[in-house]
Design a protein around this motif. Sequence first.
Motif, PDB file in Angstrom:
ATOM      1  N   LEU A 174      24.442   0.060 -23.313  1.00  0.00           N
ATOM      2  CA  LEU A 174      24.727   1.148 -22.364  1.00  0.00           C
ATOM      3  C   LEU A 174      25.567   0.621 -21.205  1.00  0.00           C
ATOM      4  N   ALA A 175      25.206  -0.553 -20.698  1.00  0.00           N
ATOM      5  CA  ALA A 175      25.985  -1.165 -19.614  1.00  0.00           C
ATOM      6  C   ALA A 175      27.418  -1.453 -20.073  1.00  0.00           C
ATOM      7  N   ALA A 176      27.554  -1.918 -21.320  1.00  0.00           N
ATOM      8  CA  ALA A 176      28.886  -2.204 -21.855  1.00  0.00           C
ATOM      9  C   ALA A 176      29.719  -0.936 -21.988  1.00  0.00           C
ATOM     10  N   VAL A 177      29.068   0.172 -22.396  1.00  0.00           N
ATOM     11  CA  VAL A 177      29.774   1.458 -22.503  1.00  0.00           C
ATOM     12  C   VAL A 177      30.267   1.897 -21.127  1.00  0.00           C
ATOM     13  N   LEU A 178      29.427   1.747 -20.108  1.00  0.00           N
ATOM     14  CA  LEU A 178      29.836   2.131 -18.750  1.00  0.00           C
ATOM     15  C   LEU A 178      31.003   1.270 -18.270  1.00  0.00           C
ATOM     16  N   ASN A 179      30.968   0.000 -18.589  1.00  0.00           N
ATOM     17  CA  ASN A 179      32.089  -0.871 -18.200  1.00  0.00           C
ATOM     18  C   ASN A 179      33.373  -0.465 -18.915  1.00  0.00           C
ATOM     19  N   ALA A 191      17.440  -0.497 -12.898  1.00  0.00           N
ATOM     20  CA  ALA A 191      17.248  -1.874 -12.412  1.00  0.00           C
ATOM     21  C   ALA A 191      18.165  -2.840 -13.153  1.00  0.00           C
ATOM     22  N   TYR A 192      18.281  -2.672 -14.460  1.00  0.00           N
ATOM     23  CA  TYR A 192      19.140  -3.565 -15.242  1.00  0.00           C
ATOM     24  C   TYR A 192      20.607  -3.407 -14.840  1.00  0.00           C
ATOM     25  N   LEU A 193      21.054  -2.180 -14.654  1.00  0.00           N
ATOM     26  CA  LEU A 193      22.450  -1.959 -14.250  1.00  0.00           C
ATOM     27  C   LEU A 193      22.725  -2.584 -12.890  1.00  0.00           C
ATOM     28  N   ASN A 194      21.816  -2.416 -11.946  1.00  0.00           N
ATOM     29  CA  ASN A 194      22.008  -3.022 -10.618  1.00  0.00           C
ATOM     30  C   ASN A 194      22.103  -4.539 -10.725  1.00  0.00           C
ATOM     31  N   ASP A 195      21.246  -5.146 -11.555  1.00  0.00           N
ATOM     32  CA  ASP A 195      21.293  -6.593 -11.744  1.00  0.00           C
ATOM     33  C   ASP A 195      22.577  -7.039 -12.433  1.00  0.00           C
ATOM     34  N   SER A 196      23.176  -6.127 -13.204  1.00  0.00           N
ATOM     35  CA  SER A 196      24.406  -6.454 -13.948  1.00  0.00           C
ATOM     36  C   SER A 196      25.668  -6.159 -13.154  1.00  0.00           C
ATOM     37  N   GLY A 197      25.497  -5.780 -11.899  1.00  0.00           N
ATOM     38  CA  GLY A 197      26.660  -5.515 -11.053  1.00  0.00           C
ATOM     39  C   GLY A 197      27.162  -4.088 -11.112  1.00  0.00           C
ATOM     40  N   ILE A 198      26.446  -3.207 -11.817  1.00  0.00           N
ATOM     41  CA  ILE A 198      26.816  -1.787 -11.863  1.00  0.00           C
ATOM     42  C   ILE A 198      25.886  -1.053 -10.900  1.00  0.00           C
ATOM     43  N   LYS A 199      26.320  -0.954  -9.655  1.00  0.00           N
ATOM     44  CA  LYS A 199      25.466  -0.398  -8.613  1.00  0.00           C
ATOM     45  C   LYS A 199      25.259   1.096  -8.823  1.00  0.00           C
ATOM     46  N   ASN A 200      24.010   1.520  -8.759  1.00  0.00           N
ATOM     47  CA  ASN A 200      23.707   2.922  -9.023  1.00  0.00           C
ATOM     48  C   ASN A 200      22.564   3.389  -8.139  1.00  0.00           C
ATOM     49  N   THR A 201      22.438   4.696  -8.037  1.00  0.00           N
ATOM     50  CA  THR A 201      21.361   5.322  -7.269  1.00  0.00           C
ATOM     51  C   THR A 201      20.444   6.068  -8.225  1.00  0.00           C
TER      52      THR A 201
END
Length: 416
Positions: free
Chosen positions: A20-25, A130-140
Amino acid sequence: MRVFKFGGASVKDAEGVKNLAAVLNAAGHENTFLIVSAMGKITNAMEKVVDCYFEDKSALGLAIEEVKEYHHEILGELFASKQHPIYARVADLFDEVKGFLAWNKSPKYNFVYDQVVGYGELLSTAIVSAYLNDSGIKNTWIDVRNLIKTDDNYRDVKVNWEKTQERVSTQVEKGKLYITQGFLGSDENNFTTTLGREGSDYTAAILAYCLNANSVTIWKDVPGVLNADPRYFEKTQLLNKISYREAIELAFYGASVIHPKTLQPLQRKEIPLHVKSFIHPNDPGTTVGKGIGIEPEVPCFIVKKDQVLMKLSSLDFSFIVEDSISDLFKLLHDHKMKVDLIQNSAISFSVCVDNKFGKLEELLNHLKGKFKVVHHEGVSLYTIRHFNSAAIKSLQNGREVILEQRGRETVQLVVK
């Protein structure tokens, strides 16, 4: 803004969350509203928790523990330290579930269901955020229950569009990446409500409507919308474009495309819907939007298995007229029969139904007092949109057709 929705299959394990993080990137994530379902089959597991609460309280603790272990396995693969704040957040959510079940006094299944089952979405979005924030994808992270307001008809609520629009307009800032839950809302007393099955897709449409979003993308484990279910048909084909009307038609006949209630808010504001693969995010997928028909225009096959075909005729050869048809539909409604096909003549009435609630025998006993009844159980109903002779022939091959109905664009065959 754009609205992205990821279903349970996309986040069923740690690798899914990483993907999911890779798709967002790959697709970009600024000015995006992300909706995530419960992980894997957790909705079913939470339903088991509710069933244990009502039917076997001795098994309740184990049912909750199974849900907890599933999520802890994913946490262990995503976060290096057990001191990470997400562990405390997940523990708090499980304490909330246990707390509710301890103090609840309501005997109403649907109310309890809505208060408990939605924790699947709260857990998944907390972990993904939490995982996205740790991966540098800042989210609310945002609680969708504070945005989508509904009535209190638990498990099958109606959205209060005015209050929902007001909440979204005041609580959502453009430009950010938000993550929230599918499937959930809340009533005027702030009790959790659920939007029914396919509710996460509907959540995406509700928020897109209120945000005046540019588009909605539903990320799935298939390349897009296909012209047939690959479980039942060989040589399926990707549909590049589908009009809103065509998608609603396909869904009406039983295609597992997009639920009509998801399409209606999007159609009102002409917001395009993309169905894309989270495995191959750069592939074009399918776009549902304003336009005519489908592209390419190929036959679309839909099948409903294990149906019941009933043929009713009057005992005295009198006409079957409006009064008797009205009585028939009342009986079908009272016995919870979903009607999928109707065909009638002056003295006969044929109907293909889904005996989902097992009330066929009871219905037949009622009908035989007034009609001559012939019925076939275990039949299949095939529907072909944009049919041609080759498409019909492919279905008739080796099968006994016991009823056929044709329109200009659609043919339906009931076969043994």
